[in-house]
Write an enzyme that holds these catalytic residues in place. Structure first.
Site, PDB file in Angstrom:
ATOM      1  N   GLU A 285      -0.508  -7.811   5.796  1.00 38.77           N
ATOM      2  CA  GLU A 285      -0.597  -8.108   7.158  1.00 38.77           C
ATOM      3  C   GLU A 285      -1.862  -7.807   7.945  1.00 38.77           C
ATOM      4  O   GLU A 285      -1.940  -8.216   9.371  1.00 38.77           O
ATOM      5  CB  GLU A 285       0.300  -6.863   7.717  1.00 38.77           C
ATOM      6  CG  GLU A 285      -0.193  -5.534   7.840  1.00 38.77           C
ATOM      7  CD  GLU A 285      -0.277  -4.812   6.524  1.00 38.77           C
ATOM      8  OE1 GLU A 285      -0.698  -3.557   6.662  1.00 38.77           O
ATOM      9  OE2 GLU A 285      -0.082  -5.573   5.331  1.00 38.77           O
TER      10      GLU A 285
ATOM     11  N   HIS B  79      -3.131  -4.810   2.043  1.00 33.68           N
ATOM     12  CA  HIS B  79      -2.611  -4.965   3.169  1.00 33.68           C
ATOM     13  C   HIS B  79      -2.706  -6.710   3.623  1.00 33.68           C
ATOM     14  O   HIS B  79      -3.504  -7.049   4.370  1.00 33.68           O
ATOM     15  CB  HIS B  79      -3.355  -4.142   4.381  1.00 33.68           C
ATOM     16  CG  HIS B  79      -3.254  -2.744   4.335  1.00 33.68           C
ATOM     17  ND1 HIS B  79      -2.272  -2.137   4.858  1.00 33.68           N
ATOM     18  CD2 HIS B  79      -3.789  -1.862   3.508  1.00 33.68           C
ATOM     19  CE1 HIS B  79      -2.176  -0.719   4.645  1.00 33.68           C
ATOM     20  NE2 HIS B  79      -3.189  -0.652   3.749  1.00 33.68           N
TER      21      HIS B  79
ATOM     22  N   CYS C 143       0.824  -1.168  -0.042  1.00 33.72           N
ATOM     23  CA  CYS C 143       0.040  -0.083   0.095  1.00 33.72           C
ATOM     24  C   CYS C 143       0.920   1.247  -0.152  1.00 33.72           C
ATOM     25  O   CYS C 143       1.554   1.684  -1.181  1.00 33.72           O
ATOM     26  CB  CYS C 143      -0.979   0.040   1.219  1.00 33.72           C
ATOM     27  SG  CYS C 143      -2.489   1.055   0.982  1.00 33.72           S
TER      28      CYS C 143
END
EC number: 3.5.1.2
Length: 251
Positions: free
Chosen positions: A232, A230, A91
């Site tokens: 994560e 994302h 991102c």
């Protein structure tokens, strides 16, 4: 028998660096990486960066991240690092790794690790954030139905081929969310502002994944990886595991 050791850093100036570290911790514990030794490091200084074998540049706010890097003396060390060593930008990190940022903000900087054009906030405002299950198994074996999270995400709009940039993705892209700012007596919008950085990466740019609407959200150039989403924020470390195997151990 000598154990190969690697230090994977996560840039910790701003953004979701802790989530990346947690996912990496789970990823490097996998049985197929037991032959290697890994250290994970929050990177805030040039000295910490110098210890790293590879770097993750997390999501967050790309303008703030670049301004903090400049203020803390990290900008040039980061440019030098991404010119040669493995790096992954997610991102905001993808925006920073680019050689051209479109819909940029005043005083924003790029690192020039990948010879790509990236458009900021290509999906609109935070209220327009979304999730999508993606199959990445054509380049990341076993990574299927992966929950991708897009939050004010960028897209890759062009990649370098030879001497020129070539557009990728749909011909008519959604106009990104823009803001206004003053430059002297003129009122400009961020859509008018393009930030550029020199790029020494001569590897071919590969488009790894596009959404059904054609928007390019994952690219690779040699030992550099860029993703709009994302990973994560998914309850799944398989994408991080693939990154470690392919970009850290593989290089």
């Amino acid at each position: 028998m000598t154990t190969l050791s690697y230090t994977i850093g996560v840039l910790a100036l701003q953004g979701a660096f802790r989530e990346h570290l947690e996912h990496l911790q789970r990823a490097v514990a996998a049985a197929d990486l037991a032959a290697y030794s890994f250290s994970l490091l929050e990177v805030k200084t040039p000295e910490q960066l110098a210890q790293c074998s590879a770097l993750v540049v997390p999501g967050g706010e790309s303008t703030s991240m670049s301004l903090i890097a400049e203020r803390t003396g990290m900008l040039e060390p980061l440019r030098e690092f991404v010119a040669s060593k493995p790096a992954w930008g997610t991102c905001a990190g993808l925006i920073l790794l680019a050689s051209e940022i479109h819909n940029a903000r005043p005083h924003q900087k790029a690192l020039g690790g990948m010879d790509i054009c990236v458009a900021r906030n290509a999906f609109g405002r935070q209220l327009e954030s979304f999730e999508e299950a993606c199959d990445f198994s054509d380049f990341a074996p076993g990574v299927t139905a992966f929950k991708t999270v897009f939050i004010r995400a960028p897209v890759v709009s062009a990649v370098r081929k030879g001497a020129d940039f070539v557009s990728v993705g749909p011909k008519k892209m959604h106009r990104p969310n823009v803001c206004s700012f003053q430059e002297g007596e003129k009122t400009l919008t961020s859509f008018d502002l393009v930030v550029k950085a020199e790029c020494e990466n001569t590897a071919p740019v590969e488009v790894l994944h596009s959404l059904p609407n054609g928007l390019v959200v994952a690219v690779r150039q040699g030992n550099k990886l860029g993703t709009s989403f994302h990973p994560e924020l998914a309850d799944d470390c398989s994408f991080h595991h693939w990154f470690v195997k392919e970009f850290v151990v593989g290089h």
